[in-house]
Scaffold this active site. Structure first.
Site, mmCIF file in Angstrom:
data_model
loop_
_atom_site.group_PDB
_atom_site.id
_atom_site.type_symbol
_atom_site.label_atom_id
_atom_site.label_comp_id
_atom_site.label_asym_id
_atom_site.label_seq_id
_atom_site.Cartn_x
_atom_site.Cartn_y
_atom_site.Cartn_z
ATOM 1 N N PRO A 106 0.820 -1.211 0.000
ATOM 2 C CA PRO A 106 0.000 0.000 0.000
ATOM 3 C C PRO A 106 0.858 1.268 0.000
ATOM 4 O O PRO A 106 1.975 1.259 0.482
ATOM 5 C CB PRO A 106 -0.786 -0.115 1.294
ATOM 6 C CG PRO A 106 -0.284 -1.289 2.034
ATOM 7 C CD PRO A 106 0.857 -1.867 1.286
ATOM 8 N N GLU A 107 0.302 2.323 -0.559
ATOM 9 C CA GLU A 107 0.991 3.614 -0.616
ATOM 10 C C GLU A 107 0.281 4.596 0.333
ATOM 11 O O GLU A 107 -0.575 4.199 1.102
ATOM 12 C CB GLU A 107 1.008 4.118 -2.066
ATOM 13 C CG GLU A 107 1.600 3.075 -3.025
ATOM 14 C CD GLU A 107 1.610 3.506 -4.480
ATOM 15 O OE1 GLU A 107 1.610 4.714 -4.746
ATOM 16 O OE2 GLU A 107 1.611 2.620 -5.348
#
Ligand SMILES: [Zn+2]
Length: 272
Positions: free
Chosen positions: A2-3
């Protein structure tokens, strides 16, 4: 993955539940010994005083002067329901149920450790991290200074030092939005292009935060919902599909060892 948008979504979902609770016990489940899970037991007895985010890291400052640092890696997830497999860490908490925070991490790129608050010497990525893209420190002057390097702009975005929190998905999206070829040397960007890209980074990330992130495979919000940004993707994952601006097919190349999608029609190698 995830960012920033996915980690921020996790932070917002967990903060009301976690903040103010005391950690009664912190234990490794199927977590390997070593620095990725260092010092966990120190959390016991300390209260969680805040839930913050820095880049892709989740930071939980503790009342005894320590800090619980969590990185979700490629596929890590935090939840109050016990996962069926790949359980790495369990935090037992004070207060009303649910009283367990579970860290699940199938691909093992994540980490969950306790450090003295703000002491990131064991976490160089965090220690050297650039400004938060949605914060006040991400000024045009600072951004232009960071661009003074021959590093390709896509690689610069992924490196976290010029700006924090951008990974493969949102780098491709921001570059598409700004009409900038991902392989261009960072220092070849004009001031106008730098300004446009800075704005594109902020816009893409803010919209993705509002959509609770992008679900392609694994990522879910802590309540189990899918992020809603995937239909808005214009470049990432759209190889062969028509560009939404010029209808040329999106192409995929390998850049900085990562798959990179862009439009050869409106993201030219040389400045217009
Ligand atoms: Zn195009």
């Amino acid at each position: 993955m995830p960012e920033l948008p996915e980690v921020e979504t996790v932070r917002r979902a967990l903060a009301p539940w976690l903040v103010g609770r005391r950690v009664l016990r912190a234990r490794r489940a199927q977590a390997p010994p070593g620095p990725k899970y260092a010092g966990l037991e120190r959390a016991a007895g300390q209260r969680i005083v805040a839930a913050r985010r820095r880049g892709k890291f989740l930071l939980l400052p503790l009342s005894g002067g320590d800090e619980l640092v969590i990185h979700l890696g490629m596929s890590g997830a935090l939840a109050s329901r016990r996962p069926a497999d790949h359980l790495r860490v369990v935090l037992e908490l004070s207060g009303p149920p649910p009283r367990q925070l579970y860290f699940r991490d199938p691909r093992r790129f994540g980490r969950c450790l306790v450090v003295a608050a703000g002491d990131y010497r064991s976490l160089p990525a965090l220690e050297r991290m650039g400004p938060e893209p949605l914060g006040r420190d991400f000024t045009l002057a600072r951004w232009c200074a960071a661009l003074c390097t021959p590093t390709p702009i896509k690689a610069l975005l992924l490196a976290q030092r010029a700006v924090a929190g951008v990974g493969n998905i949102y780098a491709d999206e921001a570059l598409w939005l700004a009409r900038i070829h991902p392989a261009r040397p960072s220092r070849s960007l004009s001031r106008d292009e730098a300004r446009t890209l800075r704005r594109a980074i902020r816009r893409v990330l803010a919209r993705a935060v509002a959509a609770q992130g992008t679900t392609l495979q694994d990522y879910r919000t802590p309540s189990g919902a899918r992020g809603r940004f995937a239909p808005e993707l214009a470049a990432y994952g759209r190889e062969g599909e028509p560009c939404r601006r010029c209808a040329r097919p999106i192409v995929k190349v390998v850049l900085a060892a990562r798959g990179t999608c862009f439009c050869p029609g409106c993201q030219r190698r040389t400045a217009a």
